[in-house]
Write an enzyme that holds these catalytic residues in place. Sequence first.
Site, PDB file in Angstrom:
ATOM      1  N   ASP A   1      46.963  32.796  43.357  1.00  0.00           N
ATOM      2  CA  ASP A   1      46.415  32.946  44.710  1.00  0.00           C
ATOM      3  C   ASP A   1      46.392  31.567  45.373  1.00  0.00           C
ATOM      4  O   ASP A   1      45.540  31.276  46.201  1.00  0.00           O
ATOM      5  CB  ASP A   1      44.991  33.529  44.584  1.00  0.00           C
ATOM      6  CG  ASP A   1      44.418  33.984  45.914  1.00  0.00           C
ATOM      7  OD1 ASP A   1      45.202  34.238  46.842  1.00  0.00           O
ATOM      8  OD2 ASP A   1      43.183  34.083  46.019  1.00  0.00           O
TER       9      ASP A   1
ATOM     10  N   TRP B   1      39.212  36.330  41.180  1.00  0.00           N
ATOM     11  CA  TRP B   1      40.290  37.078  40.513  1.00  0.00           C
ATOM     12  C   TRP B   1      40.022  37.099  39.006  1.00  0.00           C
ATOM     13  O   TRP B   1      40.247  38.106  38.344  1.00  0.00           O
ATOM     14  CB  TRP B   1      41.663  36.445  40.814  1.00  0.00           C
ATOM     15  CG  TRP B   1      42.201  36.825  42.169  1.00  0.00           C
ATOM     16  CD1 TRP B   1      41.474  37.230  43.248  1.00  0.00           C
ATOM     17  CD2 TRP B   1      43.578  36.862  42.573  1.00  0.00           C
ATOM     18  NE1 TRP B   1      42.314  37.489  44.305  1.00  0.00           N
ATOM     19  CE2 TRP B   1      43.604  37.273  43.930  1.00  0.00           C
ATOM     20  CE3 TRP B   1      44.782  36.561  41.956  1.00  0.00           C
ATOM     21  CZ2 TRP B   1      44.791  37.414  44.650  1.00  0.00           C
ATOM     22  CZ3 TRP B   1      45.973  36.692  42.682  1.00  0.00           C
ATOM     23  CH2 TRP B   1      45.973  37.117  44.005  1.00  0.00           C
TER      24      TRP B   1
ATOM     25  N   ASP C   1      46.584  20.541  37.738  1.00  0.00           N
ATOM     26  CA  ASP C   1      47.429  20.728  38.920  1.00  0.00           C
ATOM     27  C   ASP C   1      48.652  21.550  38.497  1.00  0.00           C
ATOM     28  O   ASP C   1      49.418  21.114  37.625  1.00  0.00           O
ATOM     29  CB  ASP C   1      47.858  19.335  39.413  1.00  0.00           C
ATOM     30  CG  ASP C   1      48.732  19.395  40.643  1.00  0.00           C
ATOM     31  OD1 ASP C   1      49.220  20.501  40.988  1.00  0.00           O
ATOM     32  OD2 ASP C   1      48.944  18.333  41.261  1.00  0.00           O
TER      33      ASP C   1
ATOM     34  N   LYS D   1      50.589  34.670  46.038  1.00  0.00           N
ATOM     35  CA  LYS D   1      50.391  34.618  47.493  1.00  0.00           C
ATOM     36  C   LYS D   1      51.566  33.903  48.146  1.00  0.00           C
ATOM     37  O   LYS D   1      52.051  32.898  47.624  1.00  0.00           O
ATOM     38  CB  LYS D   1      49.096  33.861  47.773  1.00  0.00           C
ATOM     39  CG  LYS D   1      48.912  33.523  49.232  1.00  0.00           C
ATOM     40  CD  LYS D   1      47.516  33.628  49.685  1.00  0.00           C
ATOM     41  CE  LYS D   1      46.624  32.483  49.290  1.00  0.00           C
ATOM     42  NZ  LYS D   1      45.222  32.867  49.439  1.00  0.00           N
TER      43      LYS D   1
ATOM     44  N   GLY E   1      36.921  31.771  41.356  1.00  0.00           N
ATOM     45  CA  GLY E   1      37.038  32.610  40.163  1.00  0.00           C
ATOM     46  C   GLY E   1      36.875  34.103  40.378  1.00  0.00           C
ATOM     47  O   GLY E   1      36.636  34.830  39.423  1.00  0.00           O
TER      48      GLY E   1
ATOM     49  N   ASP F   1      42.793  25.695  37.797  1.00  0.00           N
ATOM     50  CA  ASP F   1      42.655  25.249  39.195  1.00  0.00           C
ATOM     51  C   ASP F   1      42.453  23.733  39.226  1.00  0.00           C
ATOM     52  O   ASP F   1      42.033  23.120  38.239  1.00  0.00           O
ATOM     53  CB  ASP F   1      41.471  25.931  39.887  1.00  0.00           C
ATOM     54  CG  ASP F   1      41.589  25.899  41.410  1.00  0.00           C
ATOM     55  OD1 ASP F   1      41.960  26.933  42.002  1.00  0.00           O
ATOM     56  OD2 ASP F   1      41.341  24.824  42.019  1.00  0.00           O
TER      57      ASP F   1
HETATM   58  N1  SAM Z   1      41.881  33.439  43.588  1.00  0.00           N
HETATM   59  C1  SAM Z   1      40.724  32.595  43.808  1.00  0.00           C
HETATM   60  C2  SAM Z   1      39.497  33.444  43.673  1.00  0.00           C
HETATM   61  O1  SAM Z   1      39.652  34.654  43.624  1.00  0.00           O
HETATM   62  O2  SAM Z   1      38.395  32.913  43.598  1.00  0.00           O
HETATM   63  C3  SAM Z   1      40.780  31.918  45.157  1.00  0.00           C
HETATM   64  C4  SAM Z   1      41.850  30.891  45.216  1.00  0.00           C
HETATM   65  S1  SAM Z   1      41.715  29.853  46.624  1.00  0.00           S
HETATM   66  C5  SAM Z   1      42.268  30.874  47.908  1.00  0.00           C
HETATM   67  C6  SAM Z   1      43.061  28.758  46.428  1.00  0.00           C
HETATM   68  C7  SAM Z   1      42.897  27.787  45.291  1.00  0.00           C
HETATM   69  O3  SAM Z   1      44.139  27.123  45.096  1.00  0.00           O
HETATM   70  C8  SAM Z   1      41.872  26.697  45.527  1.00  0.00           C
HETATM   71  O4  SAM Z   1      40.815  26.821  44.619  1.00  0.00           O
HETATM   72  C9  SAM Z   1      42.650  25.404  45.274  1.00  0.00           C
HETATM   73  O5  SAM Z   1      41.908  24.424  44.566  1.00  0.00           O
HETATM   74  C10 SAM Z   1      43.810  25.910  44.442  1.00  0.00           C
HETATM   75  N2  SAM Z   1      44.957  24.999  44.418  1.00  0.00           N
HETATM   76  C11 SAM Z   1      45.627  24.478  45.473  1.00  0.00           C
HETATM   77  N3  SAM Z   1      46.614  23.663  45.034  1.00  0.00           N
HETATM   78  C12 SAM Z   1      46.564  23.672  43.674  1.00  0.00           C
HETATM   79  C13 SAM Z   1      47.317  23.031  42.652  1.00  0.00           C
HETATM   80  N4  SAM Z   1      48.320  22.207  42.962  1.00  0.00           N
HETATM   81  N5  SAM Z   1      47.002  23.257  41.359  1.00  0.00           N
HETATM   82  C14 SAM Z   1      45.964  24.070  41.049  1.00  0.00           C
HETATM   83  N6  SAM Z   1      45.217  24.721  41.971  1.00  0.00           N
HETATM   84  C15 SAM Z   1      45.508  24.517  43.266  1.00  0.00           C
END
Ligand code: SAM
Length: 399
Positions: free
Chosen positions: A176, A55, A139, A216, A53, A123
């Site tokens: 992200d 961002w 998702d 990203k 969280g 997320d």
């Molecule tokens: N932007 C976030 C922050 O600032 O805290 C960090 C994000 S982290 C690098 C990547 C996130 O992508 C993870 O929390 C992961 O659970 C989420 N993620 C991956 N695949 C996903 C999906 N299909 N649906 C939702 N979230 C997903």
Amino acid sequence: MGKSSKDKRDAYYRLAKEQGWRARSAFKLLQLDEEFNLFENVTRVVDLCAAPGSWSQVLSRVLIKGEKFGRCAWQDREAKFRQHMLNVVPSDEAPEQEKPAAEDVSPKEEPKPRKDVKIVSIDLQPISPLPGIITLRADITHPATVPLLLKALDPDYDPETMNQQASQPVDLVISDGAPDVTGLHDLDIYVQSQLLFAALNLALCVLKPGGKFVAKIFRGRNVDLLYAQLKIFFEKVYVAKPRSSRASSVEAFIVCINFQPPEGFKASLEEPLGVGSRLPTMMADRNAVAPITAPVLMQNHETGTWDVTPERTQTADEHGIYEVEVDDLSTEPRDKDIRWIAPFVACGDLSAFDSDASYKLPDDHVSLDPVQPPTAPPYKRAIELRRAHGGAYGKPPGK
Ligand code: SAM
């Protein structure tokens, strides 16, 4: 790697804990904003793949609390942090760097909270509550997430009677998203691209004309095709690398500005982009309507040389970038294969920490705990099992 060692090797990890961010990713968004002024006139935002969280914290502080980051407050904070670390100097392994300047005397601005702010964060993992932010556990690749998101944005949304376009559209969608990296480079890039298309499909359902999309990407082969595809929907597409993103990583961010959907375009999750022929057809249509006016750079496979076809006259865009076609055996350019090289922007002030360098810490450095440990990390079960069996060197299960 211990916390202290990580503090030394990763200045942004340490800085995030000092400044109260849940993850070091916060600095990536701050540095992108520094360059692109992402939050200007923005009140409605969707944050995809948002856990833990950081961002969303940035959104909360900029939009809800009205704090000003950008080129003053955030650098001011960083200068203070450096001073607090006394003489933060690079460690022996790192190249010699100039000692940071003392206090940055940027003007302080009074926080100005914005009106009617709406932020929805999604997320797969649970996101610990953040005041004023709606969080959804879902998702982003699943079609059922669209009505969930539309309902969160507009409580009057009724999936029976309304289409998949937001009735109260948003100004900015940020994503992200990152899959659990397998280390198999091509597979990781493929899964990342699927997340990106899911984010784009959601963005197309909720963005208002003129809106922005930031996501990203992992820069791999054919990423230029992706840039060209994004240009169908946005006036400007940049690829940006914040200073807090390691230079050694293939990670970068696409920054798409001024959403201008093609005439008659309707976002539809029954026909999402990224699968089937909808996007290639739109590319071909766009090129037919607005033929490329650049000479096309083509490789002669027999000689290996690159030639510019004279048939087409050239207009570079404001960055001097031309449309480029490669890999064509014939002399006739194939419009459907047109690729496009997006301007690359390195962002984050040069005085900011270098994410690839190690920094020597003062002897009395105390390593802080992370602000927000992961709520339900995928490795949680593995750790529980390991503990139950006496740690890393204990008996394997069943023995
Ligand atoms: N932007 C976030 C922050 O600032 O805290 C960090 C994000 S982290 C690098 C990547 C996130 O992508 C993870 O929390 C992961 O659970 C989420 N993620 C991956 N695949 C996903 C999906 N299909 N649906 C939702 N979230 C997903």
